[in-house]
Design an enzyme around this catalytic site. Sequence first.
Site, short mmCIF file in Angstrom:
data_model
loop_
_atom_site.label_atom_id
_atom_site.label_comp_id
_atom_site.label_asym_id
_atom_site.label_seq_id
_atom_site.Cartn_x
_atom_site.Cartn_y
_atom_site.Cartn_z
N LYS A 54 0.80 -1.38 0.06
CA LYS A 54 0.07 0.07 -0.08
C LYS A 54 0.87 1.32 -0.04
CE LYS A 54 -0.42 -0.06 5.12
NZ LYS A 54 -1.17 -0.70 6.38
N ARG A 152 -11.11 -0.12 14.47
CA ARG A 152 -10.87 0.69 13.43
C ARG A 152 -11.60 0.03 12.37
NH1 ARG A 152 -4.73 1.55 11.30
NH2 ARG A 152 -5.18 -0.13 10.34
N HIS A 184 -6.65 -7.37 12.82
CA HIS A 184 -5.50 -6.39 12.86
C HIS A 184 -5.19 -6.14 14.09
CE1 HIS A 184 -2.19 -4.46 11.09
NE2 HIS A 184 -2.61 -2.86 11.06
N ARG A 239 1.11 -10.89 7.20
CA ARG A 239 1.13 -9.87 6.25
C ARG A 239 2.12 -8.86 6.94
NH1 ARG A 239 -3.94 -9.80 8.82
NH2 ARG A 239 -3.62 -7.72 9.87
N TYR A 282 14.99 31.11 6.72
CA TYR A 282 13.80 32.09 7.21
C TYR A 282 13.71 32.25 8.74
CZ TYR A 282 11.44 31.51 2.53
OH TYR A 282 11.21 31.23 1.16
N CYS A 331 13.19 24.69 4.43
CA CYS A 331 12.46 25.52 3.32
C CYS A 331 11.43 24.38 2.61
CB CYS A 331 13.17 26.31 2.60
SG CYS A 331 14.24 27.76 3.56
N ASP A 333 11.79 23.88 -0.54
CA ASP A 333 12.81 23.16 -1.84
C ASP A 333 14.03 22.93 -1.45
OD1 ASP A 333 10.45 23.60 -3.52
OD2 ASP A 333 10.97 25.92 -3.23
C1 LIG Z 1 -0.38 -1.54 6.90
C2 LIG Z 1 -0.87 -3.07 7.18
C3 LIG Z 1 -0.09 -4.34 7.62
C4 LIG Z 1 1.26 -4.10 7.43
O1 LIG Z 1 1.54 -3.63 8.79
P1 LIG Z 1 3.18 -3.14 8.95
O2 LIG Z 1 3.32 -2.94 10.48
O3 LIG Z 1 3.66 -2.22 7.92
O4 LIG Z 1 3.90 -4.76 8.96
C5 LIG Z 1 -0.72 -5.17 7.80
N1 LIG Z 1 -2.33 -5.40 7.84
C6 LIG Z 1 -3.04 -4.18 7.60
C7 LIG Z 1 -4.50 -4.30 7.96
C8 LIG Z 1 -2.43 -3.02 7.24
O5 LIG Z 1 -3.19 -1.85 7.27
#
Ligand SMILES: *Cc1c(COP(=O)(O)O)cnc(C)c1O
Length: 402
Positions: A54, A152, A184, A239, A282, A331, A333
């Site tokens: 992602k 969530r 998660h 994951r 700045y 800044c 850039d």
């Molecule tokens: C981003 C995400 C992950 C990966 O998490 P990491 O901490 O980067 O390994 C796994 N599952 C879900 C649902 C996520 O949103």
Amino acid sequence: MPAIEPDPGAGAVASPAAGPRAEAVIDTGAVRHNVRYLSGLAGGSGAATMVVVKADGYGHGAERIARAALTAGADRLGVATLDEALALRAAGIDAPVLSWLHLPDEDFAAAVAAGVDLSVSSREHLAAVLAGARAAGRPVRLHLKADTGLSRNGCPPGEWPGLVDDAVAAAVDGTAELAAVWSHLARADEPGDPSIDAQAERLRSAVAHVRGRGITPLVHLANSAATLTRPDLHLDVVRAGIAVYGLDPVARPQDSPLRPVMTVRGRIALVKTVAAGEGVSYGHEWVAPGPRVLALVPLGYADGVPRRSNDRGRMRVLVAGADRPVVGRVCMDQFVVDCGAPGELGVAAGDQVELFGTGTTGGPTAQEWADELGTIHYEIVTGISGRVRRTVPPTGADGRDR
Ligand SMILES: *Cc1c(COP(=O)(O)O)cnc(C)c1O
């Protein structure tokens, strides 16, 4: 497994001596190393490995990371949005892809037609996804997401039986395949926190409910932190996100088996000497304490170098092999580096500056940036903007497997 194709970023590099204004060098050899390490851990528990790409592969380039990961043994890919999933398909990547964060009125027909696995967290989402499957004329592979305590995304326990009823009905009538149940973790990066086991237990209950209906889905829970620290929670699939990019969510960089993938570099646009008492950038927040050689680096907050980088005056970059402080405000850039008294450091316009990288060159790591800024390395690498060219060293140089 798709055919191995040339890395889309390869060949983007000018001569190594020159190099672009600003670049994020992506070491795909390090990606392969990290994926082999993580899938070795997962495989030791009998689990498959989903690599999360992602946010454009956490800023590293989703397509190139996906290809490197699949080459190194990843089984699946994960993304947050449908656009991200469809972009992988458009690039010709045909590995299983799961997408998990959607509005209820998105174009699920296109996603189903592209063979994207879809996560659903509510009956409303499920109905929309099933309508998409009917429009596409093929079954959708569903991953039912249980909220086990992150609060969530995911279906809360009270609504789980209803969601499962609908999903089972769709499986029976052939609109869907109930491929997985998942969740998660909220605090996986705090090994030993009791919430981890509590969430795992709630997931077990959610899975038991589905098994009670005669369906045996895959089960997945572990992110990178749990992949690294909780083999008992690898379940069927892990994951892995941040760890693939070589950033360890639990160990310090020097103690991590992972290799950082991204090195951000710029080149010095201008070198000059200013007199004692001259204010820099700045607001003149920094005033030269004596005659100073200053190097102007053409990266700023529009490139992902946070403006607050210099709030505490401790941000450092690697110039001519030396660790030197950024002075004055960052800044949009550009920013300025204090290269010391005249003659102290041999530095010239065109020289390379390393902002952060692998930690093996003497320069800072994304972890050190995060520590300075009171954030996490995830935010540092994903914040490097599209203005910074992504380059991939040819395999055999930095990209070589070690
Ligand atoms: C981003 C995400 C992950 C990966 O998490 P990491 O901490 O980067 O390994 C796994 N599952 C879900 C649902 C996520 O949103």
